[in-house]
Each structure stands twice: as structure tokens, then as C-alpha cells.
Motif scaffolding. Structure first.
Motif, mmCIF file in Angstrom:
data_model
loop_
_atom_site.group_PDB
_atom_site.id
_atom_site.type_symbol
_atom_site.label_atom_id
_atom_site.label_comp_id
_atom_site.label_asym_id
_atom_site.label_seq_id
_atom_site.Cartn_x
_atom_site.Cartn_y
_atom_site.Cartn_z
ATOM 1 N N ILE A 96 13.340 -5.358 3.508
ATOM 2 C CA ILE A 96 14.121 -5.415 4.740
ATOM 3 C C ILE A 96 13.762 -6.690 5.503
ATOM 4 O O ILE A 96 12.583 -6.974 5.725
ATOM 5 C CB ILE A 96 13.820 -4.206 5.648
ATOM 6 C CG1 ILE A 96 14.006 -2.892 4.889
ATOM 7 C CG2 ILE A 96 14.669 -4.261 6.920
ATOM 8 C CD1 ILE A 96 13.357 -1.701 5.562
ATOM 9 N N ILE A 97 14.792 -7.424 5.910
ATOM 10 C CA ILE A 97 14.597 -8.605 6.748
ATOM 11 C C ILE A 97 15.522 -8.455 7.940
ATOM 12 O O ILE A 97 16.720 -8.194 7.776
ATOM 13 C CB ILE A 97 14.887 -9.902 5.985
ATOM 14 C CG1 ILE A 97 13.852 -10.042 4.869
ATOM 15 C CG2 ILE A 97 14.863 -11.098 6.914
ATOM 16 C CD1 ILE A 97 13.919 -11.310 4.097
ATOM 17 N N ALA A 98 14.958 -8.604 9.139
ATOM 18 C CA ALA A 98 15.735 -8.384 10.353
ATOM 19 C C ALA A 98 15.414 -9.446 11.390
ATOM 20 O O ALA A 98 14.306 -9.981 11.421
ATOM 21 C CB ALA A 98 15.417 -6.999 10.918
ATOM 22 N N GLY A 99 16.388 -9.721 12.223
ATOM 23 C CA GLY A 99 16.125 -10.650 13.302
ATOM 24 C C GLY A 99 17.329 -10.921 14.175
ATOM 25 O O GLY A 99 18.468 -10.683 13.782
ATOM 26 N N SER A 100 17.044 -11.432 15.346
ATOM 27 C CA SER A 100 18.060 -11.779 16.321
ATOM 28 C C SER A 100 18.699 -13.114 15.973
ATOM 29 O O SER A 100 18.032 -14.019 15.486
ATOM 30 C CB SER A 100 17.408 -11.867 17.707
ATOM 31 O OG SER A 100 18.311 -12.383 18.644
ATOM 32 N N ARG A 101 19.964 -13.230 16.244
ATOM 33 C CA ARG A 101 20.642 -14.515 16.074
ATOM 34 C C ARG A 101 20.491 -15.364 17.341
ATOM 35 O O ARG A 101 20.939 -16.500 17.390
ATOM 36 C CB ARG A 101 22.108 -14.297 15.756
ATOM 37 C CG ARG A 101 22.304 -13.578 14.430
ATOM 38 C CD ARG A 101 23.261 -14.321 13.545
ATOM 39 N NE ARG A 101 23.615 -13.542 12.380
ATOM 40 C CZ ARG A 101 23.152 -13.807 11.169
ATOM 41 N NH1 ARG A 101 22.321 -14.788 10.968
ATOM 42 N NH2 ARG A 101 23.520 -13.059 10.152
ATOM 43 N N PHE A 134 8.815 -5.078 4.841
ATOM 44 C CA PHE A 134 9.677 -5.487 5.954
ATOM 45 C C PHE A 134 9.069 -6.653 6.721
ATOM 46 O O PHE A 134 7.863 -6.843 6.754
ATOM 47 C CB PHE A 134 9.998 -4.310 6.879
ATOM 48 C CG PHE A 134 8.804 -3.600 7.471
ATOM 49 C CD1 PHE A 134 8.267 -3.987 8.689
ATOM 50 C CD2 PHE A 134 8.250 -2.500 6.828
ATOM 51 C CE1 PHE A 134 7.194 -3.313 9.250
ATOM 52 C CE2 PHE A 134 7.168 -1.815 7.373
ATOM 53 C CZ PHE A 134 6.643 -2.220 8.597
ATOM 54 N N MET A 135 9.984 -7.450 7.298
ATOM 55 C CA MET A 135 9.561 -8.633 8.050
ATOM 56 C C MET A 135 10.657 -9.019 9.041
ATOM 57 O O MET A 135 11.775 -8.499 8.984
ATOM 58 C CB MET A 135 9.285 -9.801 7.100
ATOM 59 C CG MET A 135 10.503 -10.326 6.363
ATOM 60 S SD MET A 135 10.164 -11.684 5.202
ATOM 61 C CE MET A 135 9.698 -12.998 6.330
#
Length: 160
Positions: A96-101, A134-135
């Protein structure tokens, strides 16, 4: 009264470079899936890649909707697709890779509560753990041997 202690054991890697090549490859697939996120409202994009026992890789990204509850997280998009297309194949690993644009996200971002519950359902169904990495979009990577580390008091079919 009796007191119980619940502990979680996670592995934290400083960068992707510390991970085995096959895990890095799965994380890259999650990055590619993140690029396909439809997140015009939150500007928060998530990509997930699953490795199945038959070596198929399933990806998913979060899909938002103006009616917020109608959207779906990347983890559930991927895991439900895997369940629909490969119902009897074990899910071995999840990246899982997540982040704000809107800003750089450099802290590991775990699955939300709804996704944890959905992942738990598949761990219980297949009677084997799903390894989860995840990161954020850069920085440290966290590894959990099983969803049970992230949701120790799981709600499952035994209580129904």
C-alpha cells in the motif's frame, strides 16, 4: 477484573532499498495503481497491489464519489476484485502506498479501519496471514506479518 496486554510487532524499513526485490516490485505496482486513483475531492491518492498464491498481481486505487460514502478505498478495491476473480486463491502479500497530492507524505500510512476489517475477513476465510507493507509516497516502509497485528480484536463470523 483481569487486565490483558495486547502487543503489536511491526518491522520498519528506512527506505524501499532495504526490502527484498520481489517486495520492491510489488510496491512499484502499488505506486502505478496510485497514479490511477480518482480522488478529486480529498486529493489523497492510494494504490494497492496484492500478490496471490498463483503469482497473479491485482492492483486497486481509491475511487471517490461526490456522495462520499459511495467511494471505495484502494485496499478494498483490490481485495474485492481478487475475491471475485480468484475466490479460492490465497492472498499472500499486500503493498500500500498513500499520500496527499497537496503535500509530501513521508510517514507510513496504514489501512483505514474499514479496510482492516475487510482484509481480516480474507485472512480468516483463507486461514493464513496476509503480509502487509505500507508507506507514504516516500520514506519508511512498515511491514506487518498479518492483519491481526493491525486489528488485534477482530470482529468475525464466530460472533454472529
Amino acid at each position: 477484573m483481569k487486565e490483558i496486554k495486547i502487543e503489536t510487532l511491526l518491522n520498519v524499513y528506512e527506505t524501499l532499498d532495504e526490502l527484498p526485490k520481489d517486495v520492491v516490485d510489488l510496491m512499484k505496482r502499488a505506486m502505478e495503481a496510485r497514479d490511477k486513483s480518482y480522488s478529486p475531492y480529498s486529493k489523497f491518492s492510494v494504490g494497492t497491489a496484492l500478490l496471490l498464491e498463483n503469482n497473479e498481481i491485482i492492483t486497486g486505487s481509491n475511487q471517490e464519489n461526490a456522495s462520499y460514502p459511495s467511494g471505495l478505498c484502494a485496499e478494498r478495491t483490490a481485495i474485492f476484485y481478487a475475491g471475485a476473480q480468484f475466490p479460492d486463491v490465497v492472498i499472500k502479500r499486500m503493498a500500500i502506498i498513500a499520500g496527499s497530492r497537496l503535500k509530501i507524505t513521508d510517514k507510513p500510512i496504514p489501512p483505514c479501519g474499514a479496510c482492516r476489517q475487510s482484509i481480516a475477513e480474507y485472512e480468516i476465510k483463507q486461514d493464513s496471514p496476509i503480509e502487509i507493507y505500507f508507506m507514504g509516497e516516500k520514506g519508511k516502509v512498515v511491514r506487518s506479518h498479518s492483519l491481526a497485528n493491525l486489528l488485534p480484536l477482530v470482529f468475525d463470523k464466530t460472533v454472529l
